[in-house]
Design a protein around this motif. Structure first.
Motif, short mmCIF file in Angstrom:
data_model
loop_
_atom_site.label_atom_id
_atom_site.label_comp_id
_atom_site.label_asym_id
_atom_site.label_seq_id
_atom_site.Cartn_x
_atom_site.Cartn_y
_atom_site.Cartn_z
N VAL A 189 87.55 62.34 19.84
CA VAL A 189 86.14 62.53 20.46
C VAL A 189 85.52 61.37 20.58
O VAL A 189 84.91 60.88 21.76
N ALA A 190 85.82 60.42 19.73
CA ALA A 190 85.30 58.85 19.77
C ALA A 190 85.72 58.32 20.97
O ALA A 190 84.93 57.56 21.83
N PRO A 219 81.07 63.83 26.80
CA PRO A 219 80.81 62.54 26.36
C PRO A 219 79.51 61.83 26.92
O PRO A 219 78.96 60.81 26.34
N LEU A 220 79.04 62.25 28.06
CA LEU A 220 77.80 61.87 28.46
C LEU A 220 76.61 62.30 27.95
O LEU A 220 75.59 62.22 28.13
N GLY A 221 76.59 63.50 26.94
CA GLY A 221 75.69 63.87 26.20
C GLY A 221 75.04 65.07 26.87
O GLY A 221 73.88 65.63 26.62
N SER A 253 87.64 55.83 28.88
CA SER A 253 87.91 57.39 29.17
C SER A 253 86.95 57.97 30.19
O SER A 253 87.70 58.87 30.87
N ILE A 254 85.68 57.60 30.19
CA ILE A 254 84.76 58.48 31.27
C ILE A 254 85.23 57.94 32.64
O ILE A 254 85.19 59.02 33.34
N PHE A 269 86.83 59.44 23.91
CA PHE A 269 86.59 60.20 25.11
C PHE A 269 84.99 59.67 25.56
O PHE A 269 84.76 59.73 26.38
N SER A 270 84.43 59.07 24.37
CA SER A 270 83.04 58.55 24.90
C SER A 270 83.17 57.17 25.38
O SER A 270 81.91 56.61 25.74
N THR A 271 84.16 56.28 25.34
CA THR A 271 84.29 55.14 25.58
C THR A 271 84.27 55.23 27.42
O THR A 271 84.68 56.02 27.99
#
Lengths: 117, 247, 146
Positions: free
Chosen positions: C76-77, A38-40, C84-85, C79-81
């Protein structure tokens, strides 16, 4: 002063197996899927590839074991945390049903999804 | 003038107190004096009403265990100089009932010791003319560590599970059970399992691990209990998979 | 005739045997906050909550995989919030603490031997940590190679 028999050796085995498998494998899952991607730092593999990987019989066994045993690990450990940390031993019956019951429910749900990939 | 150190000693005189309290005593701070020497000094010179247990003063009898600054220790092996600058808090062993001052009730512990049958059990006693039960040094090494226990009960005062659950057999008794389970001459494991695989047995332990930290004889009761959990689980599975089997 | 109870009470006194009360200390519900090893113990025990939390998140991942590409992309979207992180960072800290304490305690339960010699605890711990690294790399490679 013979002691009441119980199934603790059984639950303890699941606790131990779950503690081991979760210690070895969960940190990398969390780090990779939940943080690094997620952090790329890495690219998320595409859906097709992941499904193909997850459909492998060994992957299914792995995912099921990781889900189920981790839940039983929690169930057993948390049961004793409630006994010792919060001194709730007198609620033993309810705690046992809640902890192991949740783990069994999670196991069944996990199994259904693992088989339906 | 001689330097002194202050001891705060927990007092409880059942004929007049309902709650324990701390009493301060000033004792000479001497090199090579242990906490037990300070208590003896108080008893002999300041306050003869102070009660506590002690015997050998050399770490063998296991009777002078107390809480010193909230840690379970043998007072005969804890130097005043380790506790500088003071004051030193001396209290009876945690989780035990207090009979008087620093004297605790050991009845529960004695019962637990008996429950694990800490003696050699054989199915058939060999007639004397057939000679002794022989053992190799390797076989002796299997249980040697667990035989070092002096029943000082420090591990019970360190174990919150023993404090919370009076039924729990506890560290020293389980280590002692293992001392005989691992003895090549012994055949009593099944009988000890009866006591230790059920309620209040080994699976009540949550491996806090402090029992092994405070043990003055490096018995490692926590390890003894963990090993018992593993073998107990193996025996349980065996009895389920092969119910007609021996164990 | 008078009852025995009524006469001679002075020679048949009602007395209480000298049986002093014992003081039974009660354990506070916060027994674990005062000592460092106990705090560490409770934190170690509470890691199980985060292990279970991630087992549930794994169930969601498997469900999304089984429901098709759209469901997976939605997950997956999520997970990027930042939520979530943040959640995963907290879970990570606890599961790593679980892993470290678990491996460090492994030698208490495991007695391994080579021939007649008992393998020292430190060696068992080291093997566990090396295996942890190897297995993590293997899983990461398997996933990222897709």
């Amino acid at each position: 002063m013979a002691n009441k028999k119980n199934n603790d050796p059984f639950w303890w085995t699941l606790f131990g197996a779950g503690g081991t498998i979760s210690a070895f494998f969960i940190p990398i899952h969390v780090a990779l899927i939940g943080i690094a991607i997620p952090l790329g730092w890495f690219a998320m593999p595409d859906y097709e590839g992941l499904v193909e990987l997850a459909r492998h019989p060994l992957s299914r066994i792995y995912l099921f074991a990781l889900i189920s045993l981790s839940l039983f690990h929690w169930a057993h450990r948390f049961r004793f945390t409630l006994y010792d940390g919060l001194q709730l031993k007198h609620l033993e019956q309810y705690i046992v049903v809640f902890c192991y019951g949740s783990a069994i429910v999670g196991t069944v749900i996990g199994l259904i999804f693992v088989l339906s990939i | 003038m001689e330097t002194t150190i202050t001891l705060e000693v927990q007092r409880y005189l059942p004929e007049k107190d309902t709650e324990p309290y701390f009493q301060e005593y000033k004792v000479p701070l001497r090199k090579k004096w242990v906490v037990l020497d300070a208590l003896n000094y108080i008893k002999d010179n300041i306050d003869g009403t102070l009660s506590y247990r002690w015997s050998c003063r050399m770490g063998v009898c296991g009777s002078c265990g107390m809480m010193v600054n909230d840690k379970p220790v043998l007072t005969c092996a804890t130097f005043l100089e380790e506790c500088l600058p003071g004051p030193i808090r001396v209290a009876p062993l945690s989780y035990f009932d207090v009979i008087r001052d620093l004297v605790v009730n050991t009845d529960g512990f004695m019962d637990k010791l008996k429950r694990v049958k800490p003696w050699l059990i054989t199915d058939q006693v060999k007639p004397v003319p057939e000679g002794e039960y022989r053992q190799t040094p390797e076989q002796k090494a299997e249980y040697d560590q667990y035989s070092m226990c002096i029943n000082c009960m420090l591990c019970y005062a360190a174990c919150p599970v023993a404090g919370l659950e009076p039924e729990f057999v506890g560290p020293a008794a389980i280590a002692l059970a293992q001392r005989y389970n691992y003895d090549s001459r012994d055949e009593g494991r099944k009988q000890r399992n009866e006591e230790l695989l059920g309620e209040g047995g080994i699976y009540s332990c949550t491996l806090v691990g402090e029992c092994s930290e405070v043990c003055p004889k490096a018995v490692d009761p926590a390890g003894a209990i963990q090993r018992y959990k593993v073998s107990g689980a193996a025996e349980w599975w065996k009895s389920v998979v092969v119910p007609w089997g021996d164990t | 005739m008078a009852k025995t109870d009524d006469i001679n009470t002075s020679t048949n006194p009602r007395y209480q045997r000298y049986r002093p009360e014992r003081y039974s200390p009660r354990m506070s519900i916060f027994w674990w906050v005062h000592k460092k090893p106990f705090v560490k113990f409770i934190v170690r025990e509470l890691t199980s909550l985060f292990v279970a939390a991630y087992a549930v998140l794994l169930i969601f991942q498997v469900r999304a995989l089984s429901q098709g590409a759209e469901a997976w992309e939605a997950l997956v979207a999520w997970f990027s919030t930042p939520f979530s992180i943040g959640l995963h960072v907290i879970i990570f800290l606890f599961v790593v603490f679980h892993a470290i304490t678990w491996f460090n305690l492994a030698p208490t339960a495991m007695v391994l031997r080579i021939g007649k010699k008992r393998i020292p605890g430190g060696v068992i711990i080291t093997i566990n940590f090396l295996m942890w690294i190897a297995l993590s790399l293997a899983i990461a490679t398997l996933i990222l190679a897709r």
